[in-house]
Design a protein around this motif. Structure first.
Motif, PDB file in Angstrom:
ATOM      1  N   UNK A  98       0.803  -1.216   0.000  1.00 30.13           N
ATOM      2  CA  UNK A  98       0.000   0.000   0.000  1.00 30.13           C
ATOM      3  C   UNK A  98       0.843   1.276   0.000  1.00 30.13           C
ATOM      4  N   UNK A  99       0.167   2.377  -0.211  1.00 34.92           N
ATOM      5  CA  UNK A  99       0.805   3.691  -0.178  1.00 34.92           C
ATOM      6  C   UNK A  99       1.443   3.912   1.192  1.00 34.92           C
ATOM      7  N   UNK A 100       2.617   4.542   1.191  1.00 38.75           N
ATOM      8  CA  UNK A 100       3.332   4.833   2.434  1.00 38.75           C
ATOM      9  C   UNK A 100       3.139   6.300   2.793  1.00 38.75           C
ATOM     10  N   UNK A 101       2.621   6.559   3.976  1.00 38.99           N
ATOM     11  CA  UNK A 101       2.468   7.920   4.488  1.00 38.99           C
ATOM     12  C   UNK A 101       3.232   8.015   5.793  1.00 38.99           C
ATOM     13  N   UNK A 102       3.921   9.123   5.983  1.00 40.25           N
ATOM     14  CA  UNK A 102       4.642   9.297   7.232  1.00 40.25           C
ATOM     15  C   UNK A 102       5.528  10.522   7.209  1.00 40.25           C
ATOM     16  N   UNK A 103       6.512  10.494   8.082  1.00 38.40           N
ATOM     17  CA  UNK A 103       7.465  11.596   8.243  1.00 38.40           C
ATOM     18  C   UNK A 103       8.832  11.137   7.778  1.00 38.40           C
ATOM     19  N   UNK A 104       9.591  12.094   7.252  1.00 37.72           N
ATOM     20  CA  UNK A 104      10.947  11.827   6.792  1.00 37.72           C
ATOM     21  C   UNK A 104      11.866  12.906   7.347  1.00 37.72           C
ATOM     22  N   UNK A 105      13.076  12.518   7.731  1.00 41.91           N
ATOM     23  CA  UNK A 105      14.015  13.479   8.309  1.00 41.91           C
ATOM     24  C   UNK A 105      15.433  13.186   7.830  1.00 41.91           C
ATOM     25  N   UNK A 106      16.229  14.249   7.778  1.00 40.69           N
ATOM     26  CA  UNK A 106      17.663  14.140   7.525  1.00 40.69           C
ATOM     27  C   UNK A 106      18.372  14.732   8.733  1.00 40.69           C
ATOM     28  N   UNK A 107      19.310  13.983   9.269  1.00 41.52           N
ATOM     29  CA  UNK A 107      20.038  14.414  10.469  1.00 41.52           C
ATOM     30  C   UNK A 107      21.531  14.352  10.184  1.00 41.52           C
ATOM     31  N   UNK A 108      22.223  15.445  10.517  1.00 44.20           N
ATOM     32  CA  UNK A 108      23.676  15.488  10.357  1.00 44.20           C
ATOM     33  C   UNK A 108      24.323  15.562  11.732  1.00 44.20           C
ATOM     34  N   UNK A 109      25.304  14.696  11.947  1.00 39.78           N
ATOM     35  CA  UNK A 109      26.031  14.652  13.218  1.00 39.78           C
ATOM     36  C   UNK A 109      27.292  15.497  13.131  1.00 39.78           C
ATOM     37  N   UNK A 110      27.794  15.919  14.291  1.00 41.50           N
ATOM     38  CA  UNK A 110      29.026  16.712  14.327  1.00 41.50           C
ATOM     39  C   UNK A 110      30.193  15.977  13.680  1.00 41.50           C
ATOM     40  N   UNK A 111      30.142  14.654  13.685  1.00 41.03           N
ATOM     41  CA  UNK A 111      31.198  13.841  13.076  1.00 41.03           C
ATOM     42  C   UNK A 111      31.156  13.904  11.548  1.00 41.03           C
ATOM     43  N   UNK A 112      30.063  14.476  11.001  1.00 41.88           N
ATOM     44  CA  UNK A 112      29.901  14.548   9.551  1.00 41.88           C
ATOM     45  C   UNK A 112      28.998  13.460   9.000  1.00 41.88           C
TER      46      UNK A 112
END
Length: 95
Positions: A19-33
């Motif tokens: 089925x169709x996927x609904x939700x939240x998406x995030x990009x996270x960058x750490x201090x380590x790169x």
């Protein structure tokens, strides 16, 4: 663990496997790169899944598509999960 949430928003996608996927998406960058791409499909709260992980040099450690739950589920660590949920709630309250 020091990190910055760069992008967080709603996403809807069609799935080849179901089925169709609904939700939240995030990009996270750490201090380590290092960079993580995460998703939380509707009904999965409070958990967030790590869909992709990239090293500081941009080398992919693993990459799954948005909301892919056919492989191993890698859950976000508690401090990251809590920060993502708090930011998600802030965004949802403004909508």
């Amino acid at each position: 663990m020091q990190f910055e949430i760069n992008d967080l928003g709603r996403r809807a996608d069609n799935s080849v496997f179901g089925p169709k996927l609904d939700g939240w998406e995030a990009t996270v960058k750490f201090d380590s790169g290092e960079i993580l791409r995460l998703s939380q499909l509707d009904g999965e709260a409070p958990r967030w899944a790590v869909d992709a992980a990239f090293g500081a040099n941009g080398h992919p450690h693993w990459v799954n598509g948005f909301g892919n739950r056919t492989g191993k589920f890698r859950a976000a660590a508690d401090p990251l999960r809590d920060a993502l949920n708090a930011r998600r709630d802030e965004i949802a309250a403004r909508a």
